[in-house]
Motif scaffolding. Structure first.
Motif, PDB file in Angstrom:
ATOM      1  N   ILE A   9     -16.498   4.657   9.456  1.00 27.70           N
ATOM      2  CA  ILE A   9     -14.959   5.358   8.450  1.00 27.70           C
ATOM      3  C   ILE A   9     -14.877   6.785   8.381  1.00 27.70           C
ATOM      4  CG2 ILE A   9     -13.442   3.254   6.951  1.00 27.70           C
ATOM      5  CD1 ILE A   9     -15.456   4.673   4.803  1.00 27.70           C
ATOM      6  N   ARG A  10     -13.903   7.302   8.675  1.00 32.11           N
ATOM      7  CA  ARG A  10     -13.685   8.706   8.422  1.00 32.11           C
ATOM      8  C   ARG A  10     -13.160   9.370   6.681  1.00 32.11           C
ATOM      9  NH1 ARG A  10     -11.572  12.857  12.805  1.00 32.11           N
ATOM     10  NH2 ARG A  10     -12.543  13.931  12.110  1.00 32.11           N
ATOM     11  N   PRO A  11     -13.753   8.566   5.988  1.00 34.11           N
ATOM     12  CA  PRO A  11     -13.715   8.988   4.638  1.00 34.11           C
ATOM     13  C   PRO A  11     -12.410  10.895   4.143  1.00 34.11           C
ATOM     14  CG  PRO A  11     -15.865   9.164   4.098  1.00 34.11           C
ATOM     15  CD  PRO A  11     -15.096   8.755   5.818  1.00 34.11           C
ATOM     16  N   ALA A  43     -22.206   9.374   1.458  1.00 36.70           N
ATOM     17  CA  ALA A  43     -22.105   8.057   0.295  1.00 36.70           C
ATOM     18  C   ALA A  43     -21.510   7.133   0.317  1.00 36.70           C
ATOM     19  CB  ALA A  43     -22.242   8.424  -1.414  1.00 36.70           C
ATOM     20  N   LEU A  44     -19.822   6.804   0.152  1.00 32.53           N
ATOM     21  CA  LEU A  44     -18.497   6.521   0.823  1.00 32.53           C
ATOM     22  C   LEU A  44     -18.616   6.096   2.112  1.00 32.53           C
ATOM     23  CD1 LEU A  44     -15.588   8.726   0.156  1.00 32.53           C
ATOM     24  CD2 LEU A  44     -16.758   6.905  -1.610  1.00 32.53           C
ATOM     25  N   ASN A  45     -20.106   5.969   3.350  1.00 31.32           N
ATOM     26  CA  ASN A  45     -20.041   5.133   4.202  1.00 31.32           C
ATOM     27  C   ASN A  45     -20.770   4.586   4.231  1.00 31.32           C
ATOM     28  OD1 ASN A  45     -18.200   6.170   7.357  1.00 31.32           O
ATOM     29  ND2 ASN A  45     -18.897   7.769   6.214  1.00 31.32           N
ATOM     30  N   VAL A 102     -20.499  -3.018   1.675  1.00 28.51           N
ATOM     31  CA  VAL A 102     -19.603  -4.182   1.014  1.00 28.51           C
ATOM     32  C   VAL A 102     -19.153  -4.824   2.393  1.00 28.51           C
ATOM     33  CG1 VAL A 102     -17.052  -4.275   0.808  1.00 28.51           C
ATOM     34  CG2 VAL A 102     -17.775  -2.374  -0.251  1.00 28.51           C
ATOM     35  N   CYS A 103     -19.051  -4.221   3.752  1.00 29.15           N
ATOM     36  CA  CYS A 103     -18.976  -5.453   4.954  1.00 29.15           C
ATOM     37  C   CYS A 103     -20.453  -6.163   5.173  1.00 29.15           C
ATOM     38  CB  CYS A 103     -19.360  -4.641   5.741  1.00 29.15           C
ATOM     39  SG  CYS A 103     -17.380  -3.446   6.355  1.00 29.15           S
ATOM     40  N   THR A 112       6.087   3.802  -2.752  1.00 26.80           N
ATOM     41  CA  THR A 112       5.496   3.597  -2.259  1.00 26.80           C
ATOM     42  C   THR A 112       5.298   2.561  -0.622  1.00 26.80           C
ATOM     43  OG1 THR A 112       5.355   1.810  -4.357  1.00 26.80           O
ATOM     44  CG2 THR A 112       4.701   4.241  -4.612  1.00 26.80           C
ATOM     45  N   THR A 113       3.849   1.056  -0.576  1.00 31.32           N
ATOM     46  CA  THR A 113       4.513   0.443   0.535  1.00 31.32           C
ATOM     47  C   THR A 113       2.917   0.014   0.298  1.00 31.32           C
ATOM     48  OG1 THR A 113       3.457  -0.194   1.901  1.00 31.32           O
ATOM     49  CG2 THR A 113       2.686   1.955   1.633  1.00 31.32           C
ATOM     50  N   PRO A 114       2.636  -1.731  -0.303  1.00 30.30           N
ATOM     51  CA  PRO A 114       1.708  -1.377  -0.639  1.00 30.30           C
ATOM     52  C   PRO A 114       0.576  -1.740   0.724  1.00 30.30           C
ATOM     53  CG  PRO A 114       3.291  -3.752   0.443  1.00 30.30           C
ATOM     54  CD  PRO A 114       3.502  -2.747   0.156  1.00 30.30           C
ATOM     55  N   LEU A 115       0.924  -1.368   2.072  1.00 37.01           N
ATOM     56  CA  LEU A 115       0.194  -1.411   2.636  1.00 37.01           C
ATOM     57  C   LEU A 115      -0.895  -0.295   2.717  1.00 37.01           C
ATOM     58  CD1 LEU A 115       2.840  -2.447   5.905  1.00 37.01           C
ATOM     59  CD2 LEU A 115       1.132  -3.967   4.426  1.00 37.01           C
ATOM     60  N   ILE A 116      -1.849  -0.640   3.332  1.00 38.85           N
ATOM     61  CA  ILE A 116      -2.986   0.697   3.412  1.00 38.85           C
ATOM     62  C   ILE A 116      -3.511   0.531   4.776  1.00 38.85           C
ATOM     63  CG2 ILE A 116      -3.383   1.056   0.970  1.00 38.85           C
ATOM     64  CD1 ILE A 116      -6.019  -0.521   2.173  1.00 38.85           C
ATOM     65  N   THR A 117      -4.402   1.909   5.639  1.00 38.63           N
ATOM     66  CA  THR A 117      -4.712   1.855   7.354  1.00 38.63           C
ATOM     67  C   THR A 117      -6.456   2.176   7.255  1.00 38.63           C
ATOM     68  OG1 THR A 117      -4.122   4.221   6.461  1.00 38.63           O
ATOM     69  CG2 THR A 117      -2.553   2.360   7.757  1.00 38.63           C
ATOM     70  N   LEU A 118      -6.704   2.227   6.320  1.00 39.73           N
ATOM     71  CA  LEU A 118      -8.662   2.193   5.132  1.00 39.73           C
ATOM     72  C   LEU A 118      -8.752   2.174   4.711  1.00 39.73           C
ATOM     73  CD1 LEU A 118     -10.699   3.617   7.582  1.00 39.73           C
ATOM     74  CD2 LEU A 118      -9.797   6.057   6.011  1.00 39.73           C
ATOM     75  N   CYS A 119     -10.327   1.047   4.632  1.00 44.03           N
ATOM     76  CA  CYS A 119     -10.549   0.758   3.313  1.00 44.03           C
ATOM     77  C   CYS A 119     -12.310   0.815   3.200  1.00 44.03           C
ATOM     78  CB  CYS A 119      -9.992   0.051   2.248  1.00 44.03           C
ATOM     79  SG  CYS A 119     -10.700  -1.151   3.799  1.00 44.03           S
ATOM     80  N   LEU A 120     -12.983   0.634   1.782  1.00 43.69           N
ATOM     81  CA  LEU A 120     -14.264  -0.338   2.522  1.00 43.69           C
ATOM     82  C   LEU A 120     -13.559  -1.140   2.616  1.00 43.69           C
ATOM     83  CD1 LEU A 120     -15.634   2.235  -0.750  1.00 43.69           C
ATOM     84  CD2 LEU A 120     -15.228   3.142   1.588  1.00 43.69           C
ATOM     85  N   GLY A 121     -14.687  -1.583   3.327  1.00 44.04           N
ATOM     86  CA  GLY A 121     -14.764  -3.155   3.849  1.00 44.04           C
ATOM     87  C   GLY A 121     -14.026  -3.322   4.325  1.00 44.04           C
ATOM     88  N   GLY A 122     -13.058  -4.602   4.089  1.00 48.96           N
ATOM     89  CA  GLY A 122     -12.001  -4.580   4.872  1.00 48.96           C
ATOM     90  C   GLY A 122     -12.046  -5.503   6.134  1.00 48.96           C
ATOM     91  N   THR A 123     -13.172  -6.050   6.724  1.00 49.61           N
ATOM     92  CA  THR A 123     -12.379  -5.857   7.931  1.00 49.61           C
ATOM     93  C   THR A 123     -14.134  -7.610   8.040  1.00 49.61           C
ATOM     94  OG1 THR A 123     -14.412  -4.101   9.003  1.00 49.61           O
ATOM     95  CG2 THR A 123     -12.067  -3.975   9.006  1.00 49.61           C
TER      96      THR A 123
END
Length: 269
Positions: free
Chosen positions: A179-181, A90-92, A98-99, A162-173
Motif C-alpha cells: 500500500i501507499r499510506p 510501520a504502516l506497511n 494483518v494480511c 460520506t460514503t461507507p466505501l473505502i478504496t484502501l485499508c490495512l489488510g482487506g484482501t
C-alpha cells in the motif's frame, strides 16, 4: 515544560453490540472496548509519541482483530517513528501483518482489514498518517482543517456527506498487496490541537459542529462530542453504530477546564 495532553473516548453506539475501533497513545492501547468517560493522559514533549485510531472494516468478519493488531504493532515501535519514511514502513508492516494473520485463519477471515489515522507528536515536526477514511483534523483560529486524505470513491449524490466505501485499508484482501499510506509532516507549536476520529463521528456530526466544539478550547472535547452526538430526546447514547474520537493538545503548563457550553444543533431545528 512542553507537554502533550491526549483525551480519548470510544463508544459502540446503539446499533451494534461490539466495537471494532481501537486506539494507541504512546505505549498505551485500548482495543475494541467502550469508555463511558473520557480518559486524559499527559506526556512530556520529547521522543516520538504516536496517537492513532483504527476502525475494523464493517461487514467483514474479524474487523476487531485487525484494528487491535494494528494499534498493538504501532505501540511496540512508536518511539522509533522519528521520520516520515519510518512511519510509512510501520504502516506497511501493519498491512502485511494483518494480511498474513487473516490468511492463516481461513477463508472466512481472508478479507479482514482496518483503517488507521493519527499523528506522531515530536518537537518541531508532526507527521500526519492515514489509510482509509478515518480522519485527522487540525484546530486553528481559522477553523478546522482536514490533514488526512480520504481513501474513498467520489460522492455521487450532491446531498451526500460520506460514503461507507473505502478504496484502501490495512489488510482487506485474501493475499498481501503493498500500500501507499498517506504521510505528511507539518510544523508543531505550543497550543496546537488535533482531532482524530473514525468515520462514525462524521457520519453523525457535520464539520461545522466539530469546528464549534473544538473552538471552545476545552480539554474535555471528546466528552462534548459524545454529548452532541446523542439524540436531543435521549441523551443516553449516540445515534451511530460506532464511533471514536479524541483530541490531542500540545501546550505549556497544565490542561485547562471545560467551558460547559451547550451542544450546537445537529437536527436542523
Amino acid at each position: 515544560m512542553p507537554y502533550v495532553a491526549v483525551s480519548v473516548l470510544s463508544h459502540s453506539g446503539l446499533l451494534r453490540e461490539g466495537n471494532e475501533d481501537s486506539l494507541v497513545v504512546g505505549p498505551w492501547t485500548l482495543c475494541t472496548t467502550v469508555t463511558e468517560n473520557p480518559q486524559t493522559q499527559v506526556f512530556p514533549l520529547g521522543m516520538p509519541l504516536v496517537v492513532a485510531v483504527t476502525d475494523g472494516l464493517g461487514g467483514h468478519p474479524g474487523g476487531d482483530m485487525a484494528s487491535a493488531m494494528a494499534v498493538r504493532r504501532i505501540a511496540s515501535i512508536g518511539p522509533a517513528l522519528s521520520s516520515q519514511d519510518a512511519v510509512r514502513d510501520a504502516l506497511n508492516a501493519c498491512n502485511r501483518a494483518v494480511c498474513e494473520a487473516a490468511g492463516g485463519l481461513g477463508s472466512e477471515l481472508s478479507t479482514t482489514g482496518t483503517t488507521v489515522a493519527g499523528v506522531v507528536v515530536q518537537p518541531g515536526s508532526l507527521p500526519v498518517l492515514n489509510v482509509g477514511d478515518s480522519r485527522v483534523f487540525a484546530a486553528s483560529r481559522g477553523g478546522l482543517r482536514q490533514m488526512s486524505v480520504d481513501d474513498s470513491p467520489p460522492l455521487l449524490d450532491p446531498g451526500e456527506r460520506t460514503t461507507p466505501l473505502i478504496t484502501l485499508c490495512l489488510g482487506g484482501t485474501p493475499v498481501y498487496r503493498p500500500i501507499r499510506p498517506h504521510v505528511t509532516a507539518t510544523p508543531v507549536a505550543s497550543g496546537d490541537r488535533y482531532l482524530i476520529f473514525t468515520d462514525g463521528l462524521t457520519d453523525l456530526l457535520t464539520t461545522d459542529v466539530l469546528d464549534e466544539v473544538m473552538g471552545e478550547g476545552s480539554t474535555r472535547t471528546a466528552g462534548r462530542l459524545l454529548s452532541c452526538g446523542r439524540p436531543p430526546s435521549r441523551r443516553a447514547g449516540p445515534r451511530t453504530s460506532r464511533w471514536r474520537s479524541y483530541a490531542s493538545e500540545t501546550s505549556r503548563g497544565r490542561p485547562g477546564s471545560s467551558t460547559g457550553s451547550r451542544c450546537p444543533r445537529t437536527d436542523g431545528r
